[in-house]
Design an enzyme around this catalytic site. Structure first.
Site, PDB file in Angstrom:
ATOM      1  N   PRO A 199      77.524  -2.052  49.476  1.00  0.00           N
ATOM      2  CA  PRO A 199      76.256  -2.764  49.480  1.00  0.00           C
ATOM      3  C   PRO A 199      76.284  -4.102  50.210  1.00  0.00           C
ATOM      4  CG  PRO A 199      77.122  -2.437  47.256  1.00  0.00           C
ATOM      5  CD  PRO A 199      78.216  -2.233  48.223  1.00  0.00           C
ATOM      6  N   GLU A 200      75.481  -4.189  51.214  1.00  0.00           N
ATOM      7  CA  GLU A 200      75.084  -5.481  51.742  1.00  0.00           C
ATOM      8  C   GLU A 200      73.739  -5.756  51.063  1.00  0.00           C
ATOM      9  OE1 GLU A 200      75.895  -7.608  54.578  1.00  0.00           O
ATOM     10  OE2 GLU A 200      77.734  -6.670  55.284  1.00  0.00           O
TER      11      GLU A 200
END
Length: 271
Positions: A2-3
């Site tokens: 996850p960004e």
DNA sequence: CAAAGGTCCTGCTCGC
DNA sequence: TGCGAGCAGGACCTTT
């Protein structure tokens, strides 16, 4: 995985299914995450209504009347909404079942993610209260990075990845935004000009904003078993492209480790 | 064996 | 000398 855009996309994907729903059951399959999951959570949250879901940086916050649950996906976490009773997969560690038959399930092979319960206002929680502004908010303006960076000797790339300066710029988008802004990631943060910071600020806002828009188009993936995030791969300019021609000048992209993280840039276009 | 999208914590150095 | 700030590196873990 996850960004920030993926965390935001996750939030938008799960919220419609579970917002305002009442918890029927909490199951901790493996509480050994970044921090041990509170074993009393099943008792605390049973029959509690989920009043609100929001995001702060890469934390997802589930608000109940008694307190808040802070979720972080770490490097490899994913959250999905399933129908209760679906087969448990390897690395499914935490599950919140609701009266409407839906279940929110956290899968995280590396277990760097976290599930933290707090009874204080979540804004004042230790992990949240020192976070910098949201990149897409007006609080993040071109002065912030410049002002905060004076006399700092850390590499600009590490500086923008510091969540106390600004949240949400992860390893991929650090390289990408520095490329767009034409800044060498090795440069000391304190030596980057005001003008360059202005360009960087704009780049961060545009890149993260676009990525969230793209993510929004893949929302349906969140209820499918093998939802595949790859929505950004085709539009990355430098990340993961060692040796490929720079999109601007065609010189091969350089890869170098900066503060333990792979960094991609063009030695011609980024000074 | 190295590397993978995160980030907190520890311990060192430096300058008041 | 003591203390805080800044910074680098370690730690956490599994899969490819």
């Amino acid at each position: 995985m996850p960004e920030l855009p993926e965390v935001e996309t996750t939030l938008r994907g799960i919220a419609p299914h579970i917002d305002q729903q009442t918890v029927s059951k909490i199951i901790i399959h493996n509480g050994s995450l970044r921090w041990p999951v509170d074993k009393t959570l099943p008792r605390i949250l049973k029959n509690q209504q989920l009043l609100k879901l929001q995001r702060r940086g890469k934390y997802l916050i589930l608000c109940f009347s008694k307190g808040s649950l802070l979720l972080h996906l770490g490097m490899s976490g994913t959250l999905r909404v399933l129908n209760a009773g679906e087969t448990l997969q390897k690395h499914d560690h935490f599950e919140m079942c609701f009266n409407n038959g839906k279940a929110l399930r956290l899968r995280d092979p590396r277990r760097f993610g976290s599930v933290l319960w707090t009874t204080e206002p979540w804004e004042t929680h230790k992990l949240i209260n020192k976070l910098g502004p949201e990149p897409l908010s007006d609080d993040f303006d071109e002065n912030r990075l410049y002002t905060k960076s004076r006399k700092k000797t850390v590499a600009i790339k590490s500086f923008v990845m510091n969540s106390h300066i600004i949240v949400g710029v992860g390893n991929i988008y650090a390289s990408e935004s520095l490329f767009i802004a034409g800044i060498n990631p090795n440069k000391a943060a304190g030596k980057v000009s005001k003008k360059a910071y202005s360009a960087l600020t704009q780049a961060i806002k545009i890149i993260l904003g676009n990525a969230i828009k793209q993510g929004g188009t893949t929302l349906k993936d969140f209820s499918s078993p093998d939802g595949n995030p790859g929505y950004f791969a085709q539009q990355l300019n430098v990340y993961g492209r060692k040796g490929e021609p720079c999109p601007k000048c065609k010189k091969p992209i350089t890869q170098k480790v900066i503060n333990q993280r792979a960094t991609y840039y063009c030695t011609v276009c980024q000074r």
